[in-house]
Scaffold this motif. Structure first.
Motif, short mmCIF file in Angstrom:
data_model
loop_
_atom_site.label_atom_id
_atom_site.label_comp_id
_atom_site.label_asym_id
_atom_site.label_seq_id
_atom_site.Cartn_x
_atom_site.Cartn_y
_atom_site.Cartn_z
N ASP A 1 1.08 -1.37 -0.03
CA ASP A 1 -0.11 0.03 0.22
C ASP A 1 0.83 1.19 0.15
OD1 ASP A 1 -1.90 1.88 0.38
OD2 ASP A 1 -2.75 1.43 2.52
N PRO A 2 0.90 2.19 -1.19
CA PRO A 2 1.54 3.11 -1.30
C PRO A 2 0.96 4.43 -0.63
CG PRO A 2 0.56 3.03 -3.22
CD PRO A 2 -0.07 1.95 -2.30
N ARG A 3 -0.25 4.25 0.32
CA ARG A 3 -0.85 5.44 0.76
C ARG A 3 -1.45 6.30 -0.17
NH1 ARG A 3 -0.14 4.33 6.57
NH2 ARG A 3 0.22 2.11 6.36
N GLY A 4 -1.92 5.80 -1.27
CA GLY A 4 -2.47 7.06 -2.11
C GLY A 4 -1.71 6.85 -3.64
N VAL A 5 -2.64 6.94 -4.73
CA VAL A 5 -2.01 6.94 -6.17
C VAL A 5 -2.37 8.24 -6.65
CG1 VAL A 5 -2.20 6.03 -8.40
CG2 VAL A 5 -2.67 4.37 -6.15
N ASP A 6 -1.22 9.34 -6.20
CA ASP A 6 -1.66 10.57 -6.59
C ASP A 6 -0.43 11.34 -7.41
OD1 ASP A 6 0.55 10.71 -4.59
OD2 ASP A 6 -0.56 11.79 -3.01
N GLY A 7 0.56 10.27 -7.79
CA GLY A 7 1.67 10.70 -8.42
C GLY A 7 2.79 11.55 -7.77
N HIS A 8 2.59 11.46 -6.33
CA HIS A 8 3.72 12.30 -5.31
C HIS A 8 4.51 11.00 -4.77
CE1 HIS A 8 4.99 14.46 -1.78
NE2 HIS A 8 5.93 14.82 -2.74
N PHE A 9 5.66 10.96 -4.93
CA PHE A 9 6.58 10.06 -4.41
C PHE A 9 6.94 10.43 -2.77
CE2 PHE A 9 9.91 6.40 -5.61
CZ PHE A 9 10.03 6.12 -4.40
N GLY A 10 5.89 10.16 -1.96
CA GLY A 10 6.06 10.53 -0.56
C GLY A 10 6.56 9.33 0.36
N PRO A 11 6.69 9.46 1.72
CA PRO A 11 6.84 8.43 2.48
C PRO A 11 6.16 7.28 2.49
CG PRO A 11 6.49 10.49 3.62
CD PRO A 11 5.96 10.78 2.19
#
Ligand SMILES: [Zn+2]
Length: 247
Positions: free
Chosen positions: A206-216
């Protein structure tokens, strides 16, 4: 015109009013080109560069110099250039920047050398014109490198521009090509990151969102995937990791 200086704006992914004032041409995060407030001819040799009549992109080195910028790096810190900004240059942006630099070389008959096509961070080193701690570019924007030496980064930029210039000269016009593919890493904001996130999510990381921003969240999910796949768990999606992800 006899020189091109490459910059980042230190702002968001689209040009601000200040950016339009400072540079002749600005590439936004989607690869779109924007004309600055002043035409390139406003910095032409022989003109008296009175304040407010030209694009003041490089301290003490504006005569004959075209200011070409990427709208990027807002909020970034020097200590962590890659991970500290939402506005790390995108692949599309870098590709358009290189293409525009090559086009400008062609239009103005500039042969790219260390003295004629350089980054802002190289100006003081190469030309001896003192700048105020400018670090555009001393981070790996033109390809993967561990070096933060502006000359190393500048050489990578010139190699890409020469290659593009050859292609443009062969065809007589700007070339449409695939975006230059780089590794995906923390801090990037890019459609390719969205694809990475979607893939990780589909695989149960789970990347915690599919928003195009490579965050934590993306970083943690990628490290988990790399561990599970016996890849180096560095949180950077390079060729081996992207291949393992079928991306
Ligand atoms: Zn600059």
């Amino acid at each position: 015109m006899n020189r091109i200086v490459g910059h980042h704006t230190g702002g968001p992914g689209t040009p601000t009013a200040d950016d339009l004032n400072a540079y002749h041409r600005i590439v936004d995060a989607a690869g779109g080109l924007h004309d600055g407030r002043f035409p390139i001819s406003a910095n032409a040799p022989g003109r008296n560069l009175a304040p407010g009549t030209y694009a003041p992109h490089t301290l003490g080195l504006n005569t004959g110099a075209i200011g070409l910028a990427m709208a990027a790096m807002g909020g970034a810190s020097w200590g962590d250039p890659v991970g500290s900004t939402r506005f790390y240059p995108t692949d599309l942006q870098v590709t358009a920047f290189i293409s525009e630099a090559a086009r400008l070389c062609r239009v103005y008959g500039i042969t790219p050398t260390r003295k004629t096509v350089l980054t802002h961070a190289e100006v003081q080193l190469t030309l001896g014109v003192t700048q105020a701690n400018k670090w555009d570019f001393d981070y790996p924007v033109f390809g993967p490198t561990n070096s933060r030496d502006p000359l190393v980064i500048g050489n990578m930029m010139r190699a890409l521009i020469r290659e593009e210039l050859d292609a443009q000269e062969a065809s007589g016009r700007p070339v449409t090509r695939e975006p230059i593919r780089f590794v995906l890493r923390r801090g990037m904001f890019d459609p390719a990151v969205r694809a990475l996130q979607a893939r990780l999510q589909a695989l149960g990381f789970d990347p915690r969102g599919v928003d195009g921003h490579f965050g934590p969240g993306t970083f943690a999910a990628l490290v988990a995937f790399q561990c599970a796949s016996e890849l180096l768990p560095d949180g950077i999606a390079g060729p081996a990791t992207l291949t393992a992800l079928n991306l």
